[in-house]
Every structure is written in C-alpha cells, then in structure tokens.
Enzyme design. Structure first.
Site, PDB file in Angstrom:
ATOM      1  N   CYS A 394     -10.677  -7.094   2.585  1.00  0.00           N
ATOM      2  CA  CYS A 394     -10.866  -6.817   3.757  1.00  0.00           C
ATOM      3  C   CYS A 394     -11.061  -7.293   4.745  1.00  0.00           C
ATOM      4  O   CYS A 394     -11.446  -8.379   5.416  1.00  0.00           O
ATOM      5  CB  CYS A 394      -9.896  -4.892   3.702  1.00  0.00           C
ATOM      6  SG  CYS A 394      -8.295  -5.290   5.163  1.00  0.00           S
ATOM      7  N   HIS A 520      -6.561  -4.360  -0.977  1.00  0.00           N
ATOM      8  CA  HIS A 520      -8.363  -3.686  -1.553  1.00  0.00           C
ATOM      9  C   HIS A 520      -7.584  -3.985  -3.060  1.00  0.00           C
ATOM     10  O   HIS A 520      -6.293  -3.507  -3.930  1.00  0.00           O
ATOM     11  CB  HIS A 520      -7.455  -2.575  -1.104  1.00  0.00           C
ATOM     12  CG  HIS A 520      -8.157  -2.254   0.631  1.00  0.00           C
ATOM     13  ND1 HIS A 520      -9.498  -2.022   1.056  1.00  0.00           N
ATOM     14  CD2 HIS A 520      -7.023  -2.482   1.214  1.00  0.00           C
ATOM     15  CE1 HIS A 520      -9.325  -2.493   1.910  1.00  0.00           C
ATOM     16  NE2 HIS A 520      -8.089  -2.416   2.551  1.00  0.00           N
ATOM     17  N   GLU A 522      -9.091  -3.052  -5.293  1.00  0.00           N
ATOM     18  CA  GLU A 522     -10.046  -1.235  -5.778  1.00  0.00           C
ATOM     19  C   GLU A 522      -8.996  -0.526  -6.355  1.00  0.00           C
ATOM     20  O   GLU A 522      -9.307  -0.044  -7.174  1.00  0.00           O
ATOM     21  CB  GLU A 522     -10.930  -0.648  -5.351  1.00  0.00           C
ATOM     22  CG  GLU A 522     -10.680  -0.521  -3.648  1.00  0.00           C
ATOM     23  CD  GLU A 522     -10.860  -1.403  -2.258  1.00  0.00           C
ATOM     24  OE1 GLU A 522     -10.458  -2.603  -3.052  1.00  0.00           O
ATOM     25  OE2 GLU A 522     -10.915  -1.190  -1.688  1.00  0.00           O
TER      26      GLU A 522
HETATM   27  N1  GLN Z   1     -10.537  -3.860  10.547  1.00  0.00           N
HETATM   28  C1  GLN Z   1     -10.064  -4.733  10.157  1.00  0.00           C
HETATM   29  C2  GLN Z   1      -7.981  -4.956   9.960  1.00  0.00           C
HETATM   30  O1  GLN Z   1      -7.637  -3.845  10.216  1.00  0.00           O
HETATM   31  C3  GLN Z   1      -9.816  -4.187   8.557  1.00  0.00           C
HETATM   32  C4  GLN Z   1      -9.388  -3.506   7.489  1.00  0.00           C
HETATM   33  C5  GLN Z   1     -10.007  -2.976   6.401  1.00  0.00           C
HETATM   34  O2  GLN Z   1     -11.419  -3.626   6.000  1.00  0.00           O
HETATM   35  N2  GLN Z   1      -9.290  -2.145   5.926  1.00  0.00           N
HETATM   36  O3  GLN Z   1      -8.035  -5.305   9.919  1.00  0.00           O
END
Ligand code: GLN
Length: 555
Positions: A394, A520, A522
């Site tokens: 992310c 994600h 994970e």
């Molecule tokens: N801050 C980034 C976004 O909102 C990444 C978010 C995250 O890592 N969950 O896109």
C-alpha cells in the site's frame, strides 16, 4: 446439529494485553476441530463506530474484512485460527450499539418510553449477538469482551452477557475469564491474588466464571491451581495454565492437553469427537527451523508491534512454510531521512541506509501522512539500488513508485499529493471517487476487489493465476499518466483492477525481487497457507542470504 445456539463469553481481568484474543481464537479452533460450526465476535467498549479512525500506535492494526469493515485486530486472529472470512458484524463497538439505539429512538421504536442503558442498550447488544448466531447458523459463538473487568465502559456489555446467562438454558452459555498469575523476581512463586480479586469483581456484577485461563510465564504449579480453585470457586480441572510459548499457534494444543474442550462441551451438553492432528501438523512448522533470515520492517508505527500484526503473522506463515525462522527488526522510517537529498541523488548514501545491507529482505507496510515518508522513499530506493528483496504494501507500493520516479526517471520533485499537494510530478494522486467525500470514517476504498494479473509476469508466476481477489484500504493511487515513462525505465505494472482504471502491482524484472502491492496481502495469509507475495518475498530473501554467504566465502 445443535438445537439452541450456544455462547461462550471471554472476559478479561487484572490488566490488558494478556492475550484474550488468542485464548478466544484457540478455544474456537478446538470447537471447530470437534466438527462444530463456530465463529467469534469481538466487543470493543469504546465509543468509536469502528477501529478505522483510531491511531495504530495506540490501538494496534486496523484489520480489514472482505466486506470492507475496519475492525479490531483480534478479528484477524479469529480469521487466521479458524481459516474463515468474517464480516464487519463480527466487531461490535459501543459506538455502533448506541448509534443503533438512537436511530431506533428517532424512528419512534420506543415511543413513550424513557430510553436507558438497561434494558435498551443491553437488549440491542443481546439481539446483535443472537442475530449473528442465527444468521450464520452457528452451533457456538465465542464472544470476546474487550477491556478489563472493572472498567466503566464494559459494564453494559457484561450486564448483557449476565442477562443472556439468565435467559438462556443452563447449557447454552459458558464464561471464560482470562487473568494473570505474576511471579515477582524477589519472591519467585506464582501469585494468585490478582486472579482472586478479578474473579471477585466479576462475581460482584453477577457473573461466576466457568473456567479460568491464567496467563503465566511458566506452567501453573499444582499448588497455584489448588489455591485459585479454592478462592475463585472453580473446579481445579477448569483452571487452565496459559504459559508462555514460542508460537501463538501452539496455544490450542496447550489448552487441549489440559482438557479445556472436555470441560466446555460437558457444560454445553455437546458430544464431541476432537482430532487435533491436522492443526498439530501446522503448529509444528513454527518450531525447529532449518534456516534463519533477517528482515527489516521499515514503517511509521514500529513502536507498537501490534500496528502491523497481520504483516508480522504473514511473514511467520511464509517462514514456517519454507522452514525458515524470520528475525525481524522494526525500524522507524524517520531514521532514514536525510537533509542531504542532493547527495542521495548522486548515489552518495546516507550512513544509516547502509545499515540495511545487513538484511536479507526489506518490507515496507501501509501508512498515512508525511511523517517518516521521506525515510521510506530513501529505503525503497536503497533496496532497489542494492538488489535487496523488497516487498512494499500500500504506502510501501506508492512510495516505491516515488523513489523510482525520483532516482531512476530523474523527476526530482516526484511525490504523492498526500505529502505534497503542489508537486509538479504527482505520481500518486487522490482517487477521483474520493474527491467529494468529507467524512473520514469508513470512506476509503475498502475491502475485496478483483485484480487482473498480466501473463508472463512475476505476479502471474507468484499467484499462478490470471486473477486474484484481495482486500484494500486506501485513498490514493498511481497516476497512470506516468506509466509509460516508468515502464521505459524498467518498472512493470502487472496487476490492475476496475478494468485497468487502477494499478495494483509493480515489479522490476531486473531486480532480484522488487514487488509492490496496492492491496493488503497480509489479511489473506493463514498459518499453513501463506499469502503468495509474502512467500515469494521470503524465498527471495533466503536466496539473498545464500548469495551473501557465498560472497563472504569467496572473498
Ligand atoms: N496513505 C495511502 C493511501 O491512503 C496508503 C494507505 C495504506 O497504506 N493503507 O492511499
């Protein structure tokens, strides 16, 4: 088939952090291994509607369910132990309960009545628990009540659980209380007083526990069990020792060996046929490893390990599968911030970055906001320039793109608009769908989305499939106006979603393993079945270690 839905309530005493979530998950796992249809619910007595707006540094990770629920991290433990996908309904908060009751009051549901904690709030709690167990056709629902007995916040919940015991059949409810038997260095014996007081506190509000799960450093002695049994008014067979073990996945076994399933099933009047051999095969892989590697997790919230609990578990799942012990160093990304960006631009690396050369792999997890982001960009760049296996998740995906744009494509002010709204090279931008949104709770791009993978790519090789489904939690995305430029310089984008509207995966084919994921992975990983991107990251890190070893050997 169980006629009445049964409930097991898990409460906590003495202090927080005793591992109630693991006791809940392990108990549920054993019942599931008996062939029962089991699920878990986490009650969080805070006023937030959900965990989404809370700081990971104080409350731990926000776990995202498939349906986009932003949940307490214990929901992740339930999913991992039970190997099921839960929904947002499996995390109840005071905020949600109160909000439902107030909505009903406005709708006129309680016309003429004075709306009160008892019975209206407690009725709402009971009806949510009963509804889920009926909707999901469960034999047993294990309900973990967050907080510690004695807190003001959890009182309405404990009252609701007490009422359920009164209203349901004797054999339909079971109470587990998790406490602590500390050992003082100077005295050396296990102390039972905190447990005694905590059970008294529970009894004061009308709940007599059926079983105690007592956290301790070493197994409870016979004498400690006898004392606790006497003062807590619980049979010695129902006092379980929850002593420290090297892997959380051994806890079901420990409880099983002490006969927890027998005690619970007897009271719930259920016959059982429990075979834990399959689970034992999995939990065994978390001990006696063949190899050992060192991974650096570089993030913004490293001071609380629970901030990245799913990432940590996913790494362990991958390591266990590959018979490799994973040693993790948690490094605050701010450490890699340097004022001397010009030096970096010319490849003169900051001293602290060279520290990273001692790791076999570098992982950057999710994050939000400017603090520490320059350090992440520098570390991602260092991993690329030094052929160190890299997995960016992310924020780690987004900032790897920024690093590549700055140091390979020479767009020196490349940035994400999350950090610099005015950059002339906005590589990562706010998603158009997010622009009109004002509220911050539950409004990100959340939950499960399908991802198409490019044939003949590392991504395809990793997943052995042309499409996968993964969970998301973000507001920003890769700006595809820069796609061609980055591709020209050797980065490939091999996963996309929403009909190519969104880029989900990056890779650098020339690199040993440089993989970034907007989703994600994970949240998908399970003991015995690691998420493939984690598995391949660990595989590459094992290889990295071997080549490093060879280099030392040959020099
Ligand atoms: N801050 C980034 C976004 O909102 C990444 C978010 C995250 O890592 N969950 O896109």
């Amino acid at each position: 088939m169980v006629i009445h839905p049964k409930f097991i309530f898990v409460t906590g005493g003495v202090m927080s952090g005793l591992g109630k979530g693991i006791v809940t998950s392990s108990t549920a796992k054993l019942l599931q291994l008996c062939g029962l249809k089991v699920s878990c619910i986490k009650i969080d007595p805070y006023l937030n509607y959900d965990a989404g707006t809370m700081n990971p540094l104080t409350h731990g990770e926000v776990f995202v369910t498939e349906d986009g629920g932003e949940c307490d991290m214990d929901v992740g433990n339930y999913e991992r132990f039970l190997d099921v996908n839960l929904t947002i309904d499996h995390n109840i908060t005071t905020g949600r309960i109160f909000s439902n009751v107030i909505k009903s009051e406005r709708a006129g549901k309680y016309l003429g009545q004075c709306v009160q904690i008892i019975p209206h709030i407690t009725d709402e709690i009971k009806s949510q628990l009963r509804e889920i167990s009926v909707k999901e056709n469960l034999d047993v629902l294990v309900v973990e009540c967050g907080g510690t007995v004695g807190d003001i916040e959890s009182l309405p919940f404990l009252e609701a659980l007490r009422q359920m015991k009164l209203e349901d059949e004797y054999s339909d409810t079971f109470f587990i209380h998790v406490t602590l038997a500390p050992v003082l260095d100077t005295v050396g014996d296990q102390k039972t007083k905190p447990t005694q007081h905590s059970v008294q506190e529970l009894r004061r509000i009308g709940i007599q526990p059926d079983l105690l799960a007592v956290r301790c450093k070493t197994p409870l002695t016979k004498d400690t069990i006898r004392k606790i049994s006497l003062f807590a008014n619980i049979s010695p067979d129902s006092v379980m020792s929850c002593h420290d073990v090297s892997s959380i996945y051994s806890v079901p076994e420990i409880l099983y060996e002490q006969g927890i399933a027998k005690v619970i099933l007897k009271k719930l009047n259920l016959s059982y046929n429990l075979d834990i051999s399959d689970w034992k095969k999995i939990s065994k892989t978390y001990t006696g490893y063949n190899d050992h590697i060192k991974i650096a997790i570089i993030g913004k919230y490293v001071n609380l390990k629970d901030s990245y609990v799913s990432v940590y578990q996913a790494l362990l799942h991958a390591g266990a599968k590959l018979n490799t012990e994973i040693e993790i160093d948690w490094i605050d990304s701010e450490k890699f911030e340097t004022k001397d960006d010009v030096a970096l631009n010319y490849g003169i690396l900051d001293n602290s970055l060279t520290l990273l050369n001692s790791y076999d792999g570098i992982l950057v997890p999710g994050g939000f906001g400017a603090r520490g982001s320059e350090g992440i960009i520098n570390a991602s760049n260092h991993a690329r320039a030094n052929n160190i296996p890299y997995l960016g998740i992310c924020f780690g995906f987004q900032l790897a793109i920024i690093a590549f744009a700055r140091y390979v494509c020479k767009l020196s002010d490349a940035n994400t608009t999350e950090i610099n709204e005015k950059t002339s090279n906005p590589l990562i931008v706010y998603m158009p769908e997010q622009k009109h949104i004002k509220n911050l709770g539950g409004t990100m791009r959340l939950g499960l989305h399908e991802i198409e993978l490019t044939a003949d790519s590392n991504a395809f090789e990793i997943y052995q499939n042309s499409s996968i489904e993964r969970r998301h939690r973000h507001r920003y995305e890769f700006n595809q106006n820069f796609k061609e430029l980055l591709e020209k310089h050797g980065m490939r984008f091999t996963g996309s979603s929403d009909n190519k509207k969104r880029i989900e995966i990056l890779e650098i084919p020339k690199h040993m393993f440089y993989f970034g994921i907007q989703y994600h992975g994970e949240f998908h990983s399970r003991p015995g079945n690691p998420e493939p991107s984690f598995k391949h990251f660990i595989k590459a890190s094992i290889k990295k270690k071997a080549t490093k070893g060879n280099q030392i050997f040959s020099s």
